[in-house]
Scaffold this motif. Sequence first.
Motif, PDB file in Angstrom:
ATOM      1  N   VAL A  53     -14.066  -8.161   5.541  1.00  0.00           N
ATOM      2  CA  VAL A  53     -13.906  -7.405   4.628  1.00  0.00           C
ATOM      3  C   VAL A  53     -12.824  -8.032   4.527  1.00  0.00           C
ATOM      4  O   VAL A  53     -11.572  -7.332   4.692  1.00  0.00           O
ATOM      5  N   ALA A  54     -12.250  -7.783   2.707  1.00  0.00           N
ATOM      6  CA  ALA A  54     -10.958  -8.466   2.697  1.00  0.00           C
ATOM      7  C   ALA A  54     -10.460  -6.960   1.781  1.00  0.00           C
ATOM      8  O   ALA A  54     -11.209  -6.025   1.073  1.00  0.00           O
ATOM      9  N   VAL A  55      -9.031  -7.066   1.959  1.00  0.00           N
ATOM     10  CA  VAL A  55      -8.354  -5.364   2.191  1.00  0.00           C
ATOM     11  C   VAL A  55      -7.237  -5.490   1.323  1.00  0.00           C
ATOM     12  O   VAL A  55      -6.423  -6.803   0.942  1.00  0.00           O
ATOM     13  N   LEU A  56      -6.938  -4.568   0.462  1.00  0.00           N
ATOM     14  CA  LEU A  56      -5.365  -4.996  -0.375  1.00  0.00           C
ATOM     15  C   LEU A  56      -5.169  -3.730  -0.748  1.00  0.00           C
ATOM     16  O   LEU A  56      -5.874  -2.394  -1.304  1.00  0.00           O
ATOM     17  N   ARG A  57      -4.128  -3.064  -0.355  1.00  0.00           N
ATOM     18  CA  ARG A  57      -3.014  -2.310  -0.550  1.00  0.00           C
ATOM     19  C   ARG A  57      -2.647  -1.825  -1.585  1.00  0.00           C
ATOM     20  O   ARG A  57      -1.517  -2.538  -2.456  1.00  0.00           O
ATOM     21  N   SER A  58      -3.011  -0.650  -2.509  1.00  0.00           N
ATOM     22  CA  SER A  58      -2.323  -0.322  -3.662  1.00  0.00           C
ATOM     23  C   SER A  58      -1.770   1.197  -3.021  1.00  0.00           C
ATOM     24  O   SER A  58      -1.614   1.387  -2.826  1.00  0.00           O
ATOM     25  N   THR A  59      -1.332   1.928  -4.426  1.00  0.00           N
ATOM     26  CA  THR A  59      -0.925   2.937  -4.371  1.00  0.00           C
ATOM     27  C   THR A  59      -1.163   3.505  -5.700  1.00  0.00           C
ATOM     28  O   THR A  59      -1.606   3.749  -7.019  1.00  0.00           O
TER      29      THR A  59
END
Length: 314
Positions: free
Chosen positions: A272-278
């Motif tokens: 699963v592709a994961v991206l960190r935002s806020t």
Amino acid sequence: MSAPNSADLVVILGTGGTIAGTAEEATDNVGYRAAQLGVAQLLQAIPPLGARRLETEQVAQLDSKDMDFATWRQLAGRVAAHLARPEVAGIVITHGTDTLEETAYFLQRVLAPTKPVVLTAAMRPATALQTDGPQNLLDAVNVASDAAASGVLVVFAGVVHSAEQVRKVHSYRVDAFASVDGARLAVVEEGMIRWLAAPGSRPAGMGLTLLDRPLGQWPRVHIVMNYVGADAAVVDALLSQGVDGLVLAGTGNGSLSQGLESALRAAQSQGVAVLRSTRCDAGPVTESAEALPSAGALSPVKARVELLLKLLAA
């Protein structure tokens, strides 16, 4: 009268939204029905546009809370088709405010147009005593006709924003949109555009062919949030249903609880592709070799669009 082949035509594409909404009472700015008027009807409330060379097309008629991938794909196709016409100076899209920032970023990433594509909207229905739609639409047409404008822009309450920076920051006020870190591009004053800054480096367009995959096969990308007591439950539930990508709306600089981080790393190990935002209103998530991949300065909803398109490309 302008020469027929001069590039002074502005095409206005309607998709519905509050700007096309109506209420039974002129004092009702909340209990209205969105997407009731056609885009051609909206122009009737703006006499100055009668002297402009305009063309209208109703692409969709919906409340933007119900915006979907099928409408996105159709809208991108119509924008590209009109941009290819030499007589077209620019395009205006009327839209609802709820998901406008997502549509704007989607169009910028797919098309990266050199001509201006301007999204506008309203916080009050067309029947309100002091409706904001007509002025916003007039301003949008002026920006779409301006030689200095390019790319996907948002024009709202007299301010010009880039698709990458703009966010809806208020649930009710007529100045509901802002650009993070104060990055306004221009203001519209009595029909004149005063440019404050040129758009920074903008990513290249990914191309319309990216959207050819059948809609039922588009990646499933969801957003999860960090908060007090956040654990693996939501991530586990999404994994059990099948998910291709996850965006974290983290606290602060994209931080996340130990339980949520463990769940996201487990998801990543499963492909699963994961991206960190806020979840903060402004500011980037800094890169770190030890942390999950950063979405940079993208908000969670725009990071989701970015991840969706990258998965489509892959």
